[in-house]
Design a protein around this motif. Structure first.
Motif, PDB file in Angstrom:
ATOM      1  N   TYR A 230       0.806  -1.218   0.000  1.00  0.00           N
ATOM      2  CA  TYR A 230       0.000   0.000   0.000  1.00  0.00           C
ATOM      3  C   TYR A 230       0.839   1.267   0.000  1.00  0.00           C
ATOM      4  O   TYR A 230       0.314   2.343  -0.256  1.00  0.00           O
ATOM      5  CB  TYR A 230      -0.971  -0.004   1.189  1.00  0.00           C
ATOM      6  CG  TYR A 230      -2.139  -0.921   0.937  1.00  0.00           C
ATOM      7  CD1 TYR A 230      -3.307  -0.453   0.348  1.00  0.00           C
ATOM      8  CD2 TYR A 230      -2.056  -2.280   1.227  1.00  0.00           C
ATOM      9  CE1 TYR A 230      -4.362  -1.292   0.084  1.00  0.00           C
ATOM     10  CE2 TYR A 230      -3.117  -3.133   0.961  1.00  0.00           C
ATOM     11  CZ  TYR A 230      -4.265  -2.635   0.391  1.00  0.00           C
ATOM     12  OH  TYR A 230      -5.314  -3.477   0.106  1.00  0.00           O
ATOM     13  N   LEU A 231       2.136   1.151   0.295  1.00  0.00           N
ATOM     14  CA  LEU A 231       2.962   2.360   0.302  1.00  0.00           C
ATOM     15  C   LEU A 231       3.515   2.680  -1.078  1.00  0.00           C
ATOM     16  O   LEU A 231       3.309   3.773  -1.598  1.00  0.00           O
ATOM     17  CB  LEU A 231       4.131   2.234   1.278  1.00  0.00           C
ATOM     18  CG  LEU A 231       4.981   3.504   1.188  1.00  0.00           C
ATOM     19  CD1 LEU A 231       4.557   4.529   2.221  1.00  0.00           C
ATOM     20  CD2 LEU A 231       6.451   3.235   1.292  1.00  0.00           C
ATOM     21  N   ALA A 232       4.226   1.712  -1.678  1.00  0.00           N
ATOM     22  CA  ALA A 232       4.932   1.988  -2.937  1.00  0.00           C
ATOM     23  C   ALA A 232       3.971   2.496  -4.021  1.00  0.00           C
ATOM     24  O   ALA A 232       4.212   3.545  -4.633  1.00  0.00           O
ATOM     25  CB  ALA A 232       5.691   0.741  -3.393  1.00  0.00           C
ATOM     26  N   PRO A 233       2.846   1.800  -4.283  1.00  0.00           N
ATOM     27  CA  PRO A 233       1.949   2.292  -5.328  1.00  0.00           C
ATOM     28  C   PRO A 233       1.317   3.643  -4.990  1.00  0.00           C
ATOM     29  O   PRO A 233       1.011   4.428  -5.887  1.00  0.00           O
ATOM     30  CB  PRO A 233       0.877   1.195  -5.418  1.00  0.00           C
ATOM     31  CG  PRO A 233       1.500  -0.013  -4.815  1.00  0.00           C
ATOM     32  CD  PRO A 233       2.404   0.505  -3.744  1.00  0.00           C
ATOM     33  N   SER A 234       1.118   3.912  -3.711  1.00  0.00           N
ATOM     34  CA  SER A 234       0.424   5.147  -3.327  1.00  0.00           C
ATOM     35  C   SER A 234       1.315   6.375  -3.420  1.00  0.00           C
ATOM     36  O   SER A 234       0.814   7.495  -3.395  1.00  0.00           O
ATOM     37  CB  SER A 234      -0.123   5.020  -1.901  1.00  0.00           C
ATOM     38  OG  SER A 234      -1.066   3.976  -1.835  1.00  0.00           O
ATOM     39  N   LEU A 235       2.618   6.177  -3.508  1.00  0.00           N
ATOM     40  CA  LEU A 235       3.522   7.315  -3.650  1.00  0.00           C
ATOM     41  C   LEU A 235       3.844   7.590  -5.113  1.00  0.00           C
ATOM     42  O   LEU A 235       3.453   8.603  -5.669  1.00  0.00           O
ATOM     43  CB  LEU A 235       4.810   7.069  -2.853  1.00  0.00           C
ATOM     44  CG  LEU A 235       4.715   7.192  -1.333  1.00  0.00           C
ATOM     45  CD1 LEU A 235       6.052   6.856  -0.694  1.00  0.00           C
ATOM     46  CD2 LEU A 235       4.278   8.602  -0.921  1.00  0.00           C
ATOM     47  N   ASP A 236       4.553   6.664  -5.745  1.00  0.00           N
ATOM     48  CA  ASP A 236       5.082   6.931  -7.089  1.00  0.00           C
ATOM     49  C   ASP A 236       4.013   7.209  -8.126  1.00  0.00           C
ATOM     50  O   ASP A 236       4.179   8.089  -8.975  1.00  0.00           O
ATOM     51  CB  ASP A 236       5.952   5.759  -7.548  1.00  0.00           C
ATOM     52  CG  ASP A 236       7.364   5.858  -7.007  1.00  0.00           C
ATOM     53  OD1 ASP A 236       8.240   6.345  -7.738  1.00  0.00           O
ATOM     54  OD2 ASP A 236       7.574   5.464  -5.856  1.00  0.00           O
ATOM     55  N   THR A 237       2.927   6.449  -8.097  1.00  0.00           N
ATOM     56  CA  THR A 237       1.913   6.635  -9.135  1.00  0.00           C
ATOM     57  C   THR A 237       1.240   7.998  -9.009  1.00  0.00           C
ATOM     58  O   THR A 237       0.983   8.667 -10.011  1.00  0.00           O
ATOM     59  CB  THR A 237       0.850   5.519  -9.063  1.00  0.00           C
ATOM     60  OG1 THR A 237       0.349   5.438  -7.729  1.00  0.00           O
ATOM     61  CG2 THR A 237       1.450   4.177  -9.451  1.00  0.00           C
ATOM     62  N   THR A 238       0.963   8.415  -7.773  1.00  0.00           N
ATOM     63  CA  THR A 238       0.314   9.712  -7.573  1.00  0.00           C
ATOM     64  C   THR A 238       1.261  10.864  -7.901  1.00  0.00           C
ATOM     65  O   THR A 238       0.862  11.868  -8.499  1.00  0.00           O
ATOM     66  CB  THR A 238      -0.210   9.836  -6.133  1.00  0.00           C
ATOM     67  OG1 THR A 238      -1.019   8.691  -5.833  1.00  0.00           O
ATOM     68  CG2 THR A 238      -1.051  11.088  -5.961  1.00  0.00           C
ATOM     69  N   ILE A 239       2.522  10.715  -7.504  1.00  0.00           N
ATOM     70  CA  ILE A 239       3.522  11.733  -7.852  1.00  0.00           C
ATOM     71  C   ILE A 239       3.641  11.838  -9.368  1.00  0.00           C
ATOM     72  O   ILE A 239       3.740  12.938  -9.936  1.00  0.00           O
ATOM     73  CB  ILE A 239       4.872  11.400  -7.200  1.00  0.00           C
ATOM     74  CG1 ILE A 239       4.768  11.547  -5.672  1.00  0.00           C
ATOM     75  CG2 ILE A 239       5.977  12.300  -7.742  1.00  0.00           C
ATOM     76  CD1 ILE A 239       5.918  10.929  -4.904  1.00  0.00           C
TER      77      ILE A 239
END
Length: 394
Positions: A230-239
């Motif tokens: 839940y962390l990795a996808p929620s950072l890079d994709t939104t950025i």
């Protein structure tokens, strides 16, 4: 009608540095070759068109994620036990543990806080006037996601690097993946330490997972992998989405004027940004049986590469697909996936991207580039590394 076995072959490396920085000509060439194309460099069937990508994403009985969604055996082995690498009841069980955190009702309770944080980011950016789009895009997700997932304050300075490495590792085992492997493993060590020390923030997703392990609903070892889920996808994709939005509105000032004239277009604008500049380049699936796709024979055990970025520019599905137009109905874009593996955090990503756009629309008259874009080198994430901008105040 006999199945086609003479599948066209594409020899260039989709994961070379030049192809990562400028993938769209490769996508166009692949789509011209056909709906199923053999990538000789990576020994995988590529799906460059929308219809076949969507078909595969909606049929996880035939096209499984449990064998891994990466393009190398190391990542596909290390990733076992994650939500991304699971199917059927196992996948549903993992998703259900945290689904309540990301429902529309749960997200509504966060909206005011996200809007306030977005306003603060926008005010700071406008006050500075000359900014880096990626720095602006990073500020809001980094202020929201780590708290939601429950990462302790200590070690957060590495999260962005670790998250990017997690995606890099899912490409082929090339120099890029090898270079970032230590960072990817560093994130796993950190997550395991959080679980061991029970240092996840109270009331967070991580805290929920620790309680689920205490109650025997998941194995303790699953806590760490699911926190990373839940962390990795929620950072890079939104950025990626926010920085791409700033870039596209700088390139297309008439679209910014449309959005300023009608801020209700923000939800459509978010979909169009994700369609035009898909944050995820591609994930793979494995055929669970001998099957066919668009008349082509796909043997059991074959790996297929779902090219989200190409599908979202397929002229068979989209009128004038290379044009950025926020009036377009792009709700069916595949940038967040589809089916049971559709992005669990897409509601949060939409909320954050929308909040930033609304905050900037109120405060910024024009967005102008002041230098060339630099694209990040990452096997899986398509995003800017740096983009100098000037924000002209309203």
């Amino acid at each position: 009608m006999p199945l086609r076995t003479d599948i066209p072959v594409y020899r260039p490396d989709l994961y070379s540095a030049s192809a990562i920085r400028d993938t769209y000509p490769h996508y166009a060439a692949l789509r011209e070759l056909g709906p199923v194309v053999w990538l000789s460099k990576h020994k995988v069937y590529a799906l460059p068109r929308y219809a076949e990508c969507r078909q595969v994403l909606l049929d996880d009985d035939t096209f499984a994620s449990s064998g891994g969604v990466g393009l190398n055996p190391v990542a596909n082995r290390v990733g076992q036990g994650t939500t991304l690498f699971s199917d059927g009841e196992d996948h549903a069980r993992r998703r259900s543990l945290l689904a309540h955190r990301l429902t529309p009702r749960a997200l509504r309770t966060m909206k005011d806080t996200v809007d306030q944080q977005a306003a603060a980011v926008a005010e700071d950016a406008v006050a500075r006037r000359t900014v880096d789009a990626v720095e602006v895009a990073t500020a809001l997700p980094m202020s929201v996601v780590p708290d939601l997932v429950g990462w302790p304050q200590q070690g957060r300075e590495h999260l962005l690097r670790w998250a990017g490495a997690t995606f890099d590792a899912l490409g082929p085992l090339n120099c890029q993946a090898a270079r970032t492997l230590p960072a990817s493993l560093g994130m796993m060590r950190y997550a395991r330490a959080v679980v061991r020390d029970r240092s996840a923030l109270d009331g967070s997703m991580g805290h929920d997972l620790l309680l689920a392990a205490d109650e025997g609903r998941i194995m303790p070892a699953e806590c760490a992998t699911m926190m990373i889920d839940y962390l990795a996808p929620s950072l890079d994709t939104t950025i990626s989405a926010i920085s791409s939005a700033l870039y596209l509105f700088a390139l297309h000032p008439e679209q910014w004027r449309l959005l300023k004239a009608d801020p209700d277009l923000v939800p459509k604008a978010v979909n169009e940004v994700v369609r035009h500049q898909s944050p995820i380049r591609a994930f793979s699936r494995t055929a669970t049986r001998d099957t066919e796709l668009a008349g082509s024979a796909i043997p059991k055990g074959s790996r297929l590469l779902v090219l989200y970025g190409s599908a979202n520019r397929d002229p068979l599905e989209w009128d004038d697909p290379d044009t950025f137009d926020i009036r377009r109905d792009a709700a069916r874009q595949l940038g967040f996936g589809q089916g049971t593996h559709g992005c669990a955090g897409q509601g949060l990503a939409r909320m954050e991207t929308s909040a930033i756009l609304r905050a900037l629309v109120e405060r910024v008259d024009r967005i102008e580039t002041t230098g060339p874009p630099e694209w990040a080198l990452n096997n899986v994430i398509h995003r800017l590394e740096r983009l100098p901008l000037e924000l002209i105040p309203a």
